[in-house]
Design a protein around this motif. Structure first.
Motif: not given
Length: 436
Positions: A390-393, A395-398, A385, A433
């Motif tokens: 791919d920042e969204e993915a 963050l989604k995967f911690n 990622f 953030k």
């Protein structure tokens, strides 16, 4: 009772035999010293001297630039030559105070803390410029001022020294353990409901035995034998090993009722309260197979790495790799003409650069990085990622849970630089953030 530990981790070659039995040698610097104004997490300090001023050993030369900041003191007597940007170990140029050492070491008078109230002790720690000397550099007075002090029930001393090669904390425990215990008792006086736990990896049996004997009459202090495993000294790993409590990236140790501090930080607290001395020096390991005489040195903050290396006999063979800090989390450096700071713990010099000699190949989905990860995330996927931005993915995967310990890169058979990719993306994600 079994050894205390955490999930994940690994067992790299530790290389400590090169310097662990070498007593601490005091070394006084020659020439100029450089004091970067940012030696800690938080706002840079603000210079309170100017070009041409004469300064003394122990004189404040820069004041904290905010609550999360720290004072800086001169470790020599001499004249302020200039204030200008200088290169630091991170590769950044940082505004710095340059002092020409006059070799006289004329010292200010130090006053111990006579009034042992919580406020007086915390103020002494703040005034002394004490930060996390294990490498993080978080101002210690902030740690000692949690929002709910009554909830603190465990003060953990990180004596694991889990990074390979480094032996500075071990030598402190063997040579000045009474200062460590005194510093811990000072911390315990701030938190009457707390107990103190000194966590030491079991590859240091002499230190465990010595401190256990010295603490046998200390009702609020115990020594905990930890399983030798990297990164046992990481804050989250240590808290879990000692208390069984888990914290994540959105929490502070205080949220789990804990405060974690390093061995040298406790020694500095003891000196600040008992002697009134600020942070001016610390213990430093110079080691590696390219160093002529590996050892442990007490150096004046502001000295160059090159000068300390000279005290260790210089190189017996030109190194391919030089690292400030440990081999797992330290910074590779291309020059030793950079200043030491409060958080400088070691210089490692190796004949061969195994990392650059390794050929990176495609991920084979073996899962070794997942097994080794103390944060229980999926480094290989997070690195993918990161490489795709791919920042969204991510963050989604911690991805923010990564502690950047480097365990994943170490065990990867494809030699992928997983930690570097994830670390870069973490910085970007955290910056975005903050903007929001």
């Amino acid at each position: 009772m079994g050894l205390l530990t955490f999930k994940g981790g690994l067992h790299p070659y530790d290389g400590k035999e090169l310097s662990k039995d070498k007593p601490i040698t005091e070394y006084l610097p020659q020439g100029e010293l450089v004091y970067p104004l940012s030696q800690h997490i938080g706002a840079p300090a603000v210079a309170c001297v100017k070009k041409g001023d004469r300064v003394l050993v122990g004189q404040k030369i820069a004041e904290a630039g905010g609550f999360v900041s720290a004072n800086i003191y001169s470790s020599v007597s001499g004249t302020v030559k200039k204030i200008e940007p200088r290169m630091t170990v991170s590769g950044n140029k940082v505004n710095s105070i340059i002092v020409e050492n006059d070799g006289e070491y004329e010292t200010v008078s130090f006053q111990p803390v006579t009034e042992k109230t919580n406020e007086a002790i915390i103020n002494a720690v703040k005034e002394a410029g004490i930060v996390g000397l294990g490498g993080a550099g978080f101002p210690t007075h902030v740690k000692l001022s949690p929002k709910e002090p009554e909830k603190i029930d465990t003060i953990i001393i990180n004596a694991a020294e889990c990074e390979p090669y480094i032996t500075a904390d071990y030598r402190c425990m063997m040579e000045i353990p009474e200062q460590l215990i005194s510093g811990l008792n000072i911390m315990l006086s701030l938190f009457p409901k707390a107990k103190g736990v000194i966590g030491i990896e079991d590859n240091k049996p002499e230190a465990i035995a010595k401190l256990t004997e010295m603490c046998k009459n200390e009702s609020r202090i115990e020594v905990a034998a930890l399983k030798t495993k990297y990164p046992q000294g990481a804050e989250r790993s240590l808290i879990f090993a000692v208390t069984g409590r888990a914290i994540n990236s959105s929490m502070l140790p205080a949220d789990a009722g804990c405060i974690v501090d390093n061995v040298e930080t406790l020694v500095a607290i003891n000196r600040a309260v008992k002697e009134g001395k600020p942070v001016m020096d610390r213990i430093f390991t110079v080691t590696g197979d390219a160093v002529a005489n590996p050892g442990n040195f007490e150096y004046c903050i502001g000295m160059s790495y090159a000068e300390i290396l000279e005290e260790a006999g210089g190189f017996k063979e030109d190194p391919e790799k030089m690292i400030s800090g440990g081999p797992m989390m330290g910074f590779a450096v291309f020059s030793l003409e950079i200043p030491t700071t409060k958080t400088s713990s070691s210089l490692l010099c190796f004949k061969k650069d195994d990392v650059s000699a390794s050929e990176v190949t495609a991920c084979i989905n073996c899962g070794r990085c997942v097994d080794a990860c103390p944060s229980r995330i999926i480094p290989s996927r997070l690195a993918d990622f990161a490489e795709r931005h791919d920042e969204e993915a991510f963050l989604k995967f911690n991805g923010l849970e990564c502690v950047e310990c480097g365990s994943c890169s170490y065990v990867c058979p494809a030699k992928r630089q997983l930690k570097q990719a994830i670390g870069s993306m973490r910085k970007t994600a955290l910056a975005n953030k903050k903007k929001k």
